[in-house]
Scaffold this motif. Structure first.
Motif, mmCIF file in Angstrom:
data_model
loop_
_atom_site.group_PDB
_atom_site.id
_atom_site.type_symbol
_atom_site.label_atom_id
_atom_site.label_comp_id
_atom_site.label_asym_id
_atom_site.label_seq_id
_atom_site.Cartn_x
_atom_site.Cartn_y
_atom_site.Cartn_z
ATOM 1 N N SER A 281 34.789 -3.510 57.853
ATOM 2 C CA SER A 281 35.649 -2.595 58.653
ATOM 3 C C SER A 281 35.068 -1.303 59.033
ATOM 4 O O SER A 281 34.452 -0.661 58.042
ATOM 5 N N GLY A 283 36.303 1.626 59.018
ATOM 6 C CA GLY A 283 37.010 2.678 58.195
ATOM 7 C C GLY A 283 35.940 2.737 56.768
ATOM 8 O O GLY A 283 35.725 3.782 56.480
ATOM 9 N N ARG A 287 33.366 5.298 55.065
ATOM 10 C CA ARG A 287 33.511 6.123 53.898
ATOM 11 C C ARG A 287 32.648 5.988 52.915
ATOM 12 O O ARG A 287 31.771 6.923 52.160
#
Length: 326
Positions: A281, A283, A287
């Protein structure tokens, strides 16, 4: 009373035998029906805690039940690991597995469990480098410079770590073995205090996890000589690998997910699918990229092989360096 024909009897027997398997599959399809614990063998606020919370949030959103982080620090992660080993093998207790689990198999003379045997591999999460750092005021700027400096000053250079048997300590010991330099190990109680003293110039050298050191490297408070992985880190693209000077040198720190031995394979594969989806994903990828970490996308069996290989690699270092816990 008319007895059933042989063919009817065999059909009934086959159907009865299939009931346990069908029941297991049905439970796996419904899983989870209540909150799941992710046990972390280290205090809240550390890198393991971060991985567990990030992936736990993803799994909670995807599977509709809370994945709750339960910190059980102590004995280098062994207290938390043993809690998972002794938990029911039903998918409701998971372990945030880390590099120390591979190290501890040899570092500790007596454990009440065998990590490879008693923890079922579920999924990898990430891996990344240790970083070889020095204070900016130190005269050496490259790995070859440092090796020459260390050989000219045997037994006079302090190498700090977060403690005996930590990944940073063993990365340094492997460096000593492969280069023939003589460094004095200075163990701290945790990587954080050692990193603080590295910034203030209290010692010459430290192998530190990439994530907590990046901001200090980028701010010029620490000088990164090299990374320990086989390839350069995307987060520090201009920093060479140690292997560019010392062929064959490689140290990787990692995180993954495990479960008690005997956890139904259907549940393990369901978790594996969702964890790997999380690693893909945007996101979560972003990170981890910010922290200089790379997703470790594996099947359960591939993750198990990765951990077994890493366990053997650390065993060789620990024995060669004769590292003992006091």
């Amino acid at each position: 009373m008319k007895l059933p024909h042989r063919r009817q009897f065999l059909h009934l027997a086959a159907a009865t035998a299939a009931l346990p398997a069908l029941s297991t599959i049905a439970r796996a399809q419904a899983y989870p029906t209540r909150p799941v614990r992710i046990i972390v063998g280290f205090p809240a606020g550390g890198s393991g805690d971060f991985h567990a919370r990030l992936m736990g949030q993803w799994l909670s959103e995807r599977l509709g039940q809370q994945f709750v982080v339960d910190n059980r620090p102590g004995a280098g992660g062994n207290i938390g690991t043993e809690a998972v080993v002794r938990a029911p093998a039903d998918g409701y207790t998971l372990l945030l597995a880390l590099t120390p689990n591979a190290i501890n198999a040899t570092l500790y003379d007596r454990l009440n469990f065998n990590f490879i045997r008693d923890i079922a591999p579920v999924a990898g999460i990430v891996h990344g480098p240790q970083v070889m750092v020095m204070h900016p005021a130190h005269p050496t700027r490259t790995v070859p410079d440092f090796i020459a400096y260390a050989k000219a000053n045997p037994g006079k250079i302090n190498m700090a770590s977060g403690g005996v048997g930590t990944p940073g300590h063993l990365a340094g010991e492997l460096f000593k073995i492969m280069t023939g330099v003589n460094l004095i190990h200075v163990p701290y109680r945790g990587e954080g205090p050692a990193l603080t003293d590295a910034i203030s110039g209290q010692f010459e050298l430290m192998f530190v996890s990439g994530s907590p050191s990046l901001e200090f490297i980028r701010a010029g408070k620490l000088r990164a000589l090299a990374v320990t992985t086989a390839t350069r880190s995307p987060a520090l693209p201009d920093v060479p690998t140690i292997a560019e000077t010392v062929p064959g040198y490689e140290v990787t720190v990692w995180a993954g997910m495990g479960a008690p031995k005997g956890t139904p394979s259907e549940i393990i594969h369901k978790l594996n699918d969702h964890i790997n989806a999380g690693l893909a994903s945007p996101g979560i990828k972003a990170r981890y990229a910010d922290l200089g970490l790379t997703p470790l996308v594996f099947s359960p069996s591939d993750f198990g092989k990765f951990v077994a290989d890493d366990t053997q690699r650390w065993a060789k270092v620990i024995r060669a360096a004769n590292i003992k816990l006091k």
